[in-house]
Design a protein around this motif. Structure first.
Motif, short mmCIF file in Angstrom:
data_model
loop_
_atom_site.label_atom_id
_atom_site.label_comp_id
_atom_site.label_asym_id
_atom_site.label_seq_id
_atom_site.Cartn_x
_atom_site.Cartn_y
_atom_site.Cartn_z
N LEU A 171 0.83 -1.21 0.00
CA LEU A 171 0.00 0.00 0.00
C LEU A 171 0.87 1.26 0.00
O LEU A 171 0.58 2.22 -0.73
N LEU A 172 1.93 1.26 0.79
CA LEU A 172 2.85 2.41 0.83
C LEU A 172 3.56 2.59 -0.51
O LEU A 172 3.82 3.72 -0.93
N THR A 173 3.88 1.46 -1.18
CA THR A 173 4.50 1.53 -2.50
C THR A 173 3.59 2.25 -3.49
O THR A 173 4.04 3.11 -4.26
N PHE A 174 2.31 1.91 -3.49
CA PHE A 174 1.36 2.55 -4.39
C PHE A 174 1.24 4.04 -4.10
O PHE A 174 1.20 4.88 -5.01
N ILE A 175 1.18 4.40 -2.82
CA ILE A 175 1.09 5.81 -2.44
C ILE A 175 2.32 6.56 -2.94
O ILE A 175 2.22 7.67 -3.50
N ALA A 176 3.51 5.96 -2.77
CA ALA A 176 4.75 6.59 -3.22
C ALA A 176 4.76 6.82 -4.72
O ALA A 176 5.22 7.86 -5.21
N LEU A 177 4.21 5.85 -5.49
CA LEU A 177 4.16 6.00 -6.95
C LEU A 177 3.29 7.18 -7.37
O LEU A 177 3.64 7.94 -8.27
N PHE A 178 2.17 7.36 -6.70
CA PHE A 178 1.28 8.47 -7.05
C PHE A 178 1.87 9.81 -6.64
O PHE A 178 1.68 10.82 -7.32
N ILE A 179 2.60 9.85 -5.53
CA ILE A 179 3.30 11.08 -5.13
C ILE A 179 4.37 11.42 -6.16
O ILE A 179 4.54 12.58 -6.55
N LEU A 180 5.08 10.38 -6.63
CA LEU A 180 6.12 10.58 -7.64
C LEU A 180 5.55 11.19 -8.91
O LEU A 180 6.11 12.16 -9.44
N ILE A 181 4.43 10.65 -9.39
CA ILE A 181 3.86 11.15 -10.64
C ILE A 181 3.37 12.58 -10.49
O ILE A 181 3.50 13.41 -11.39
N ASN A 183 4.71 14.82 -8.58
CA ASN A 183 5.90 15.69 -8.59
C ASN A 183 6.50 15.83 -9.98
O ASN A 183 6.98 16.90 -10.36
N LEU A 184 6.51 14.72 -10.76
CA LEU A 184 7.05 14.77 -12.12
C LEU A 184 6.35 15.81 -12.97
O LEU A 184 6.97 16.51 -13.78
N GLU A 185 5.02 15.90 -12.81
CA GLU A 185 4.23 16.84 -13.62
C GLU A 185 4.56 18.29 -13.30
O GLU A 185 4.22 19.19 -14.06
N ASN A 186 5.23 18.53 -12.17
CA ASN A 186 5.54 19.90 -11.76
C ASN A 186 7.01 20.25 -11.91
O ASN A 186 7.43 21.33 -11.50
N ILE A 187 7.81 19.33 -12.49
CA ILE A 187 9.23 19.60 -12.72
C ILE A 187 9.41 20.07 -14.17
O ILE A 187 9.12 19.32 -15.10
N PRO A 188 9.87 21.31 -14.40
CA PRO A 188 9.97 21.88 -15.76
C PRO A 188 10.74 21.00 -16.73
O PRO A 188 10.37 20.88 -17.89
N PHE A 189 11.84 20.36 -16.28
CA PHE A 189 12.65 19.54 -17.19
C PHE A 189 11.82 18.40 -17.78
O PHE A 189 11.82 18.19 -19.00
N PHE A 190 11.12 17.66 -16.92
CA PHE A 190 10.31 16.54 -17.40
C PHE A 190 9.15 17.03 -18.25
O PHE A 190 8.79 16.40 -19.25
N THR A 191 8.56 18.14 -17.86
CA THR A 191 7.45 18.70 -18.64
C THR A 191 7.91 19.02 -20.06
O THR A 191 7.24 18.72 -21.04
N SER A 192 9.10 19.61 -20.17
CA SER A 192 9.66 19.97 -21.47
C SER A 192 9.93 18.74 -22.32
O SER A 192 9.63 18.70 -23.51
N VAL A 193 10.51 17.70 -21.70
CA VAL A 193 10.83 16.45 -22.42
C VAL A 193 9.56 15.83 -22.98
O VAL A 193 9.49 15.44 -24.15
N PHE A 194 8.51 15.73 -22.15
CA PHE A 194 7.27 15.10 -22.58
C PHE A 194 6.60 15.91 -23.69
O PHE A 194 6.11 15.36 -24.68
N GLU A 195 6.56 17.23 -23.53
CA GLU A 195 5.89 18.08 -24.52
C GLU A 195 6.57 18.02 -25.88
O GLU A 195 5.92 18.07 -26.92
N ALA A 219 -0.67 6.38 -17.14
CA ALA A 219 -1.90 6.82 -17.81
C ALA A 219 -2.26 8.25 -17.42
O ALA A 219 -2.64 9.06 -18.26
N MET A 220 -2.11 8.55 -16.15
CA MET A 220 -2.41 9.90 -15.67
C MET A 220 -1.41 10.91 -16.23
O MET A 220 -1.76 12.04 -16.57
N LEU A 221 -0.15 10.49 -16.33
CA LEU A 221 0.91 11.38 -16.82
C LEU A 221 0.74 11.69 -18.31
O LEU A 221 0.74 12.85 -18.72
#
Length: 290
Positions: A171-181, A183-195, A219-221
């Motif tokens: 359960l903690l692993t799943f929570i950590a994965l959703f927190i990670l995703i 945070n990724l959406e709010n990091i400019p570097f990753f946003t730029s790479v995906f776009e 899927a959410m990302l």
């Protein structure tokens, strides 16, 4: 919270010996090991269509382990659980309600129920054939008639045993994965790479991101950066095969197995990875040619 509730329900059923009763009835009907493995694997396939891949594995992996223990065939547990996990990930493609990632994609994309099924149908057919070929490799040994002792329900510390049976680390692993995703959406570097690189490459991105953060967060990302939902649906679903973390369902069956047989950990990872990478390569080839 839903996953936690399901875990508790399964623990209640286990401690009430419901699985024990069902396994005994099953072993009276099935006459050989190949038939048993087929039944255990395709029960996961059909049940995941309606109750999701995660729930299917939470219920039927412990059931399979118990059944194989009863006939003294623990040598088939790794193989069977690997196939059950693949079967659950294939079955969940049939309907949009079959997995959390498909519920997310169906809700966001507005792709019709029928179209969703038709998009994934070629991959479902190829995967079922793959499963059947592997299941036929099971030794076709006779199951000897078994004698059973009287079933008794242990009522001592019942609630405590149920609560301790839930896998809180998972359960903690799943929570950590959703927190990670998040945070990724709010990091400019990753946003730029995906776009800059995602458009036109949604299938590949779906596969690659699923391998490292699992297909539900993927899927959410991805839906935040592209509206090519049909390609995202394909990438996320076939991306559930591959690494252990590619699908949350993969982690569930692994944790259940390791809790019962820690000594199987590394052999299971090897067999699981070989089967999953092979199927992922086959499905990627199907995507290229259709």
């Amino acid at each position: 919270m839903l996953l936690f509730a399901i875990m508790l329900i399964v623990e209640v059923l286990k401690n009430l010996t419901v699985f024990e009763i069902l396994v005994r009835k099953l072993l009276i009907k099935v006459k050989n090991t190949r038939g048993l493995v087929f039944l255990l694997v395709f029960t996961c396939f059909f049940s995941s269509i309606f109750i999701t891949n995660d729930v299917s594995l939470i219920i039927f992996v412990p059931f399979a382990i118990l059944a194989l223990r009863k006939i003294d065939r623990t040598d088939l547990i790794i193989f069977t659980v690997c196939l059950q996990t693949i079967a659950a990930n294939v079955g969940c493609m049939v309907l949009p309600i079959g997995a959390p990632h498909n519920i997310v994609l169906y809700t966001i994309s507005n792709v019709s129920f029928e179209s969703f099924f038709l998009i994934l149908l070629p991959y479902i057919i190829v995967s079922v054939v793959f499963l059947m070929i592997l299941a036929f490799l099971t030794p076709n040994d006779n199951i000897k008639p078994l004698s059973f002792r009287k079933i008794e329900v242990n009522r001592t510390n019942f609630i405590k045993r149920v609560l301790l049976g839930a896998d809180y680390y998972l359960l903690l692993t799943f929570i950590a994965l959703f927190i990670l995703i998040g945070n990724l959406e709010n990091i400019p570097f990753f946003t730029s790479v995906f776009e800059n690189s995602m458009v036109g490459n949604e299938v590949i991105w779906g596969i690659l991101t699923s391998q490292v953060i699992s297909n539900v967060p993927s899927a959410m990302l991805l839906t935040g950066f592209s509206t090519n939902y049909e390609s995202i649906i394909v990438g996320i679903n076939i991306g559930g095969f591959g690494t252990l973390i590619a699908s949350m369902a993969n982690l569930i069956s692994f944790k259940i197995l390791v809790r019962e047989f820690d000594e199987f950990k590394f052999r299971y990872l090897l067999v699981f990875t070989v089967f999953n990478v092979l199927l992922l390569a086959i499905l990627l080839a199907v995507n290229i040619f259709i």
